[in-house]
Write an enzyme that holds these catalytic residues in place. Structure first.
Site, PDB file in Angstrom:
ATOM      1  N   CYS A   1       0.990  -1.251   0.043  1.00 39.24           N
ATOM      2  CA  CYS A   1      -0.033  -0.046   0.028  1.00 39.24           C
ATOM      3  C   CYS A   1       0.885   1.339   0.029  1.00 39.24           C
ATOM      4  O   CYS A   1       1.857   1.361   0.687  1.00 39.24           O
ATOM      5  CB  CYS A   1      -0.859   0.126   1.245  1.00 39.24           C
ATOM      6  SG  CYS A   1      -1.912   1.564   1.024  1.00 39.24           S
TER       7      CYS A   1
ATOM      8  N   HIS B   1      -8.909  -3.873  -2.931  1.00 37.89           N
ATOM      9  CA  HIS B   1      -8.053  -2.892  -2.049  1.00 37.89           C
ATOM     10  C   HIS B   1      -8.281  -1.635  -2.236  1.00 37.89           C
ATOM     11  O   HIS B   1      -8.528  -0.912  -1.104  1.00 37.89           O
ATOM     12  CB  HIS B   1      -6.504  -3.148  -2.571  1.00 37.89           C
ATOM     13  CG  HIS B   1      -5.318  -2.472  -1.909  1.00 37.89           C
ATOM     14  ND1 HIS B   1      -4.467  -3.111  -1.298  1.00 37.89           N
ATOM     15  CD2 HIS B   1      -5.353  -0.956  -1.708  1.00 37.89           C
ATOM     16  CE1 HIS B   1      -3.644  -2.079  -0.615  1.00 37.89           C
ATOM     17  NE2 HIS B   1      -4.116  -1.026  -1.077  1.00 37.89           N
ATOM     18  N   GLU B   2      -8.759  -1.028  -3.406  1.00 38.28           N
ATOM     19  CA  GLU B   2      -9.041   0.464  -3.394  1.00 38.28           C
ATOM     20  C   GLU B   2     -10.509   0.507  -2.867  1.00 38.28           C
ATOM     21  O   GLU B   2     -10.621   1.635  -2.256  1.00 38.28           O
ATOM     22  CB  GLU B   2      -8.903   0.900  -4.963  1.00 38.28           C
ATOM     23  CG  GLU B   2      -7.556   0.405  -5.626  1.00 38.28           C
ATOM     24  CD  GLU B   2      -6.394   1.035  -4.986  1.00 38.28           C
ATOM     25  OE1 GLU B   2      -5.258   0.731  -5.043  1.00 38.28           O
ATOM     26  OE2 GLU B   2      -6.615   2.152  -4.269  1.00 38.28           O
TER      27      GLU B   2
ATOM     28  N   HIS C   1     -10.225   1.459   0.596  1.00 38.34           N
ATOM     29  CA  HIS C   1      -9.865   2.699   0.951  1.00 38.34           C
ATOM     30  C   HIS C   1     -10.971   3.679   0.837  1.00 38.34           C
ATOM     31  O   HIS C   1     -11.056   4.643   1.835  1.00 38.34           O
ATOM     32  CB  HIS C   1      -8.763   3.263  -0.171  1.00 38.34           C
ATOM     33  CG  HIS C   1      -7.278   2.896   0.243  1.00 38.34           C
ATOM     34  ND1 HIS C   1      -6.538   3.112   1.324  1.00 38.34           N
ATOM     35  CD2 HIS C   1      -6.325   2.087  -0.710  1.00 38.34           C
ATOM     36  CE1 HIS C   1      -5.484   2.539   1.427  1.00 38.34           C
ATOM     37  NE2 HIS C   1      -5.290   2.169   0.245  1.00 38.34           N
TER      38      HIS C   1
END
Ligand code: K3U
Ligand code: ZN
Length: 156
Positions: A99, A141-142, A145
């Protein structure tokens, strides 16, 4: 296009829920351009708006083959706005992730092997897609966020 500062873990913006994008105007286009420049400068395969201190529900994913994922597809960067995950496979895969907000750390994370997603593109068009493998991993993963979740909250 500018290289923007990247928020590192501990910055509160990384723990906040990003806001939906409602106006697809030049400001969103210019943010996407700066995010792309910043991601490329950092040698990443993705980047989310909160990581550059913008609380917008938007990220870029740009898979490319790399030492960790040699069979990853080479894809043109995709701008994903107001992402939704509609369906997830029961099958999960474990792999190492990095990351840009957590420098010098690699964490093994379980992710869905396949996901059905929906999002808007920069013109506001609604896109539906089914993602698998490394690209599905980057999306998840994004997407984390955008929800204010980082690898540190996911590591087993
Ligand atoms: O060094 C990185 C950068 S970490 C990275 O690109 C993150 C995206 C990512 C990397 C690996 C798996 C899933 C997502 C970007 C972030 F943090 F902004 F989201 C990397 C590149 C290719 C494969 C694995 C790691
Ligand atoms: Zn990240």
């Amino acid at each position: 296009s500018a290289v923007l500062p990247i928020a590192t873990v501990g910055e509160k913006i990384l723990a906040q829920h990003a806001q939906a994008v409602t106006v697809f105007d030049v400001s969103i286009q210019s943010l996407a351009d700066d995010m792309l420049t910043t991601m490329l400068a950092a040698n990443g395969v993705g980047i989310a708006a909160p990581q550059v201190f913008s609380s917008a529900a938007m990220f870029i994913m740009a898979s490319r083959p790399n030492p960790r994922y040699p069979d990853a597809p080479n894809m043109r960067p995709v701008v994903v706005i107001n992402p939704r995950i509609l369906e997830t496979s029961t099958q999960m895969e474990l792999a190492e992730e990095g990351c840009l907000s957590i420098p010098d750390q690699r964490v093994k994370i379980w992710r869905h092997a396949q996901i059905k997603v929906q999002y808007h593109d920069l013109n506001g068009n609604l896109i539906s897609d089914i993602l698998v493998g490394f690209v599905a991993r980057i999306f998840q993963h994004e997407f984390d966020h955008i929800q204010g979740i980082t690898l540190l909250e996911r590591s087993n």
